[in-house]
Design a protein around this motif. Structure first.
Motif, PDB file in Angstrom:
ATOM      1  N   THR A 130       0.829  -1.211   0.000  1.00  0.00           N
ATOM      2  CA  THR A 130       0.000   0.000   0.000  1.00  0.00           C
ATOM      3  C   THR A 130       0.864   1.262   0.000  1.00  0.00           C
ATOM      4  OG1 THR A 130      -1.747  -1.163   1.177  1.00  0.00           O
ATOM      5  CG2 THR A 130      -1.818   1.240   1.238  1.00  0.00           C
ATOM      6  N   ASP A 131       1.939   1.244   0.769  1.00  0.00           N
ATOM      7  CA  ASP A 131       2.827   2.412   0.860  1.00  0.00           C
ATOM      8  C   ASP A 131       3.633   2.655  -0.412  1.00  0.00           C
ATOM      9  OD1 ASP A 131       1.995   2.863   3.443  1.00  0.00           O
ATOM     10  OD2 ASP A 131       3.779   1.960   4.370  1.00  0.00           O
ATOM     11  N   HIS A 132       4.000   1.594  -1.130  1.00  0.00           N
ATOM     12  CA  HIS A 132       4.919   1.739  -2.259  1.00  0.00           C
ATOM     13  C   HIS A 132       4.283   1.646  -3.647  1.00  0.00           C
ATOM     14  CE1 HIS A 132       7.729   0.916   1.030  1.00  0.00           C
ATOM     15  NE2 HIS A 132       8.579   1.611   0.307  1.00  0.00           N
ATOM     16  N   ALA A 133       3.116   1.050  -3.761  1.00  0.00           N
ATOM     17  CA  ALA A 133       2.489   0.901  -5.081  1.00  0.00           C
ATOM     18  C   ALA A 133       1.998   2.259  -5.577  1.00  0.00           C
ATOM     19  CB  ALA A 133       1.334  -0.081  -5.019  1.00  0.00           C
ATOM     20  N   PRO A 134       2.245   2.576  -6.848  1.00  0.00           N
ATOM     21  CA  PRO A 134       1.828   3.864  -7.395  1.00  0.00           C
ATOM     22  C   PRO A 134       0.341   3.945  -7.721  1.00  0.00           C
ATOM     23  CG  PRO A 134       2.946   2.604  -9.083  1.00  0.00           C
ATOM     24  CD  PRO A 134       3.021   1.802  -7.813  1.00  0.00           C
ATOM     25  N   GLY A 135      -0.380   2.862  -7.559  1.00  0.00           N
ATOM     26  CA  GLY A 135      -1.808   2.838  -7.851  1.00  0.00           C
ATOM     27  C   GLY A 135      -2.437   1.595  -7.267  1.00  0.00           C
ATOM     28  N   PRO A 136      -3.753   1.472  -7.413  1.00  0.00           N
ATOM     29  CA  PRO A 136      -4.462   0.353  -6.777  1.00  0.00           C
ATOM     30  C   PRO A 136      -4.386  -0.984  -7.518  1.00  0.00           C
ATOM     31  CG  PRO A 136      -6.016   1.749  -7.918  1.00  0.00           C
ATOM     32  CD  PRO A 136      -4.668   2.418  -8.039  1.00  0.00           C
ATOM     33  N   ARG A 137      -4.031  -0.965  -8.795  1.00  0.00           N
ATOM     34  CA  ARG A 137      -4.012  -2.207  -9.582  1.00  0.00           C
ATOM     35  C   ARG A 137      -2.659  -2.907  -9.423  1.00  0.00           C
ATOM     36  NH1 ARG A 137      -5.099  -0.522 -15.435  1.00  0.00           N
ATOM     37  NH2 ARG A 137      -3.396   0.855 -14.844  1.00  0.00           N
ATOM     38  N   VAL A 138      -2.606  -3.836  -8.477  1.00  0.00           N
ATOM     39  CA  VAL A 138      -1.359  -4.539  -8.164  1.00  0.00           C
ATOM     40  C   VAL A 138      -1.534  -6.024  -8.463  1.00  0.00           C
ATOM     41  CG1 VAL A 138       0.267  -5.134  -6.335  1.00  0.00           C
ATOM     42  CG2 VAL A 138      -0.783  -2.864  -6.373  1.00  0.00           C
ATOM     43  N   VAL A 139      -0.566  -6.583  -9.156  1.00  0.00           N
ATOM     44  CA  VAL A 139      -0.522  -8.018  -9.426  1.00  0.00           C
ATOM     45  C   VAL A 139       0.625  -8.594  -8.609  1.00  0.00           C
ATOM     46  CG1 VAL A 139      -0.122  -9.781 -11.175  1.00  0.00           C
ATOM     47  CG2 VAL A 139      -1.441  -7.743 -11.749  1.00  0.00           C
ATOM     48  N   VAL A 140       0.358  -9.692  -7.919  1.00  0.00           N
ATOM     49  CA  VAL A 140       1.378 -10.342  -7.099  1.00  0.00           C
ATOM     50  C   VAL A 140       1.701 -11.695  -7.708  1.00  0.00           C
ATOM     51  CG1 VAL A 140       1.985 -11.165  -4.808  1.00  0.00           C
ATOM     52  CG2 VAL A 140       0.501  -9.173  -5.049  1.00  0.00           C
ATOM     53  N   SER A 141       2.970 -11.930  -7.970  1.00  0.00           N
ATOM     54  CA  SER A 141       3.436 -13.195  -8.509  1.00  0.00           C
ATOM     55  C   SER A 141       4.255 -13.888  -7.426  1.00  0.00           C
ATOM     56  CB  SER A 141       4.296 -12.944  -9.747  1.00  0.00           C
ATOM     57  OG  SER A 141       4.796 -14.151 -10.253  1.00  0.00           O
ATOM     58  N   ILE A 142       3.773 -15.062  -6.993  1.00  0.00           N
ATOM     59  CA  ILE A 142       4.407 -15.768  -5.883  1.00  0.00           C
ATOM     60  C   ILE A 142       4.990 -17.087  -6.367  1.00  0.00           C
ATOM     61  CG2 ILE A 142       4.048 -16.836  -3.629  1.00  0.00           C
ATOM     62  CD1 ILE A 142       1.766 -14.915  -3.166  1.00  0.00           C
ATOM     63  N   GLU A 143       6.232 -17.313  -5.994  1.00  0.00           N
ATOM     64  CA  GLU A 143       6.868 -18.591  -6.268  1.00  0.00           C
ATOM     65  C   GLU A 143       6.583 -19.509  -5.075  1.00  0.00           C
ATOM     66  OE1 GLU A 143      11.103 -18.974  -7.776  1.00  0.00           O
ATOM     67  OE2 GLU A 143      11.261 -19.532  -5.668  1.00  0.00           O
ATOM     68  N   GLY A 144       6.037 -20.667  -5.322  1.00  0.00           N
ATOM     69  CA  GLY A 144       5.777 -21.619  -4.252  1.00  0.00           C
ATOM     70  C   GLY A 144       4.435 -21.453  -3.577  1.00  0.00           C
ATOM     71  N   ILE A 145       3.391 -21.204  -4.350  1.00  0.00           N
ATOM     72  CA  ILE A 145       2.045 -21.027  -3.794  1.00  0.00           C
ATOM     73  C   ILE A 145       1.609 -22.266  -3.013  1.00  0.00           C
ATOM     74  CG2 ILE A 145      -0.385 -21.015  -4.490  1.00  0.00           C
ATOM     75  CD1 ILE A 145       0.217 -18.814  -6.416  1.00  0.00           C
ATOM     76  N   ARG A 146       1.984 -23.432  -3.479  1.00  0.00           N
ATOM     77  CA  ARG A 146       1.525 -24.668  -2.833  1.00  0.00           C
ATOM     78  C   ARG A 146       2.447 -25.156  -1.723  1.00  0.00           C
ATOM     79  NH1 ARG A 146       1.589 -26.117  -8.137  1.00  0.00           N
ATOM     80  NH2 ARG A 146      -0.172 -25.228  -9.210  1.00  0.00           N
ATOM     81  N   SER A 147       3.506 -24.427  -1.435  1.00  0.00           N
ATOM     82  CA  SER A 147       4.390 -24.855  -0.355  1.00  0.00           C
ATOM     83  C   SER A 147       4.577 -23.710   0.633  1.00  0.00           C
ATOM     84  CB  SER A 147       5.728 -25.355  -0.918  1.00  0.00           C
ATOM     85  OG  SER A 147       6.356 -24.337  -1.678  1.00  0.00           O
ATOM     86  N   TYR A 148       5.758 -23.119   0.700  1.00  0.00           N
ATOM     87  CA  TYR A 148       6.026 -22.060   1.679  1.00  0.00           C
ATOM     88  C   TYR A 148       5.175 -20.817   1.481  1.00  0.00           C
ATOM     89  CZ  TYR A 148      10.163 -24.764   2.932  1.00  0.00           C
ATOM     90  OH  TYR A 148      11.012 -25.745   3.342  1.00  0.00           O
ATOM     91  N   GLY A 149       4.647 -20.600   0.301  1.00  0.00           N
ATOM     92  CA  GLY A 149       3.839 -19.414   0.033  1.00  0.00           C
ATOM     93  C   GLY A 149       2.351 -19.598   0.229  1.00  0.00           C
ATOM     94  N   GLY A 150       1.925 -20.726   0.757  1.00  0.00           N
ATOM     95  CA  GLY A 150       0.495 -21.009   0.910  1.00  0.00           C
ATOM     96  C   GLY A 150      -0.234 -20.019   1.799  1.00  0.00           C
ATOM     97  N   GLY A 151       0.294 -19.778   2.982  1.00  0.00           N
ATOM     98  CA  GLY A 151      -0.335 -18.834   3.912  1.00  0.00           C
ATOM     99  C   GLY A 151      -0.347 -17.421   3.360  1.00  0.00           C
ATOM    100  N   LEU A 152       0.755 -17.026   2.742  1.00  0.00           N
ATOM    101  CA  LEU A 152       0.847 -15.690   2.151  1.00  0.00           C
ATOM    102  C   LEU A 152      -0.162 -15.537   1.019  1.00  0.00           C
ATOM    103  CD1 LEU A 152       2.238 -12.952   1.855  1.00  0.00           C
ATOM    104  CD2 LEU A 152       3.910 -14.070   0.364  1.00  0.00           C
ATOM    105  N   THR A 153      -0.302 -16.552   0.201  1.00  0.00           N
ATOM    106  CA  THR A 153      -1.265 -16.516  -0.900  1.00  0.00           C
ATOM    107  C   THR A 153      -2.680 -16.310  -0.373  1.00  0.00           C
ATOM    108  OG1 THR A 153       0.146 -17.934  -2.250  1.00  0.00           O
ATOM    109  CG2 THR A 153      -2.186 -17.796  -2.860  1.00  0.00           C
TER     110      THR A 153
END
Length: 116
Positions: free
Chosen positions: A51-74
Motif C-alpha cells: 500500500t505504501d509503495h504501489a503507485p496505484g491500486p491495480r497490483v498483481v502479485v506473482s508468488i513462487e511456491g504457492i503450494r508450499s512455503y507461500g500457501g499462507g501468504l497466498t
C-alpha cells in the motif's frame, strides 16, 4: 502492454522462515524490496508495504511456491483482494546455464508476459 493492466507488480520468492518481495512498475523498473517473516505478522507487514509503495491500486502479485512455503501468504493476499498468480520456477541451469537464478520479480514478469 502490461502498464495498461496494472500499476505495479510484486514478485515474491518464498522460503520456510522469510519471504523476499520486490515491487516494480509494469515497465520492470524496480521501486522497492523488503523481507518479511512467514507468519501473519509478516503478511500484514507486506500488505502495508505494498500500500505504501504501489503507485496505484491495480497490483498483481506473482508468488513462487504457492503450494508450499507461500500457501499462507497466498491466502492472506487473496483475502485482501489482491490478484495473485503462481510463478513457476523452471530449472535454472536449463534456462540460464548458471548456478544463480534471477529474482522472483523477473520470474513474475516472464509469467505475466505469457498471460498477456
Amino acid at each position: 502492454m502490461l502498464a495498461e493492466h496494472c500499476d505495479a507488480v510484486v514478485g515474491i520468492d518464498t522460503h520456510r522462515d522469510t519471504h523476499q518481495a520486490e515491487l516494480a512498475l509494469p515497465t520492470s523498473s524496480p521501486v522497492a524490496t523488503c523481507t518479511i517473516s512467514n507468519d501473519s505478522t509478516g503478511f500484514a507487514r507486506l500488505l502495508a508495504w505494498i500500500t505504501d509503495h504501489a503507485p496505484g491500486p491495480r497490483v498483481v502479485v506473482s508468488i513462487e511456491g504457492i503450494r508450499s512455503y507461500g500457501g499462507g501468504l497466498t491466502r492472506a493476499l487473496t483475502a485482501a483482494g489482491l490478484f495473485v498468480i503462481e510463478c513457476e520456477q523452471p530449472h535454472r541451469t536449463v534456462l540460464y546455464g548458471a548456478r544463480s537464478r534471477p529474482p522472483a520479480l523477473t520470474w513474475g514478469f516472464r509469467r505475466l508476459v505469457r498471460i498477456r
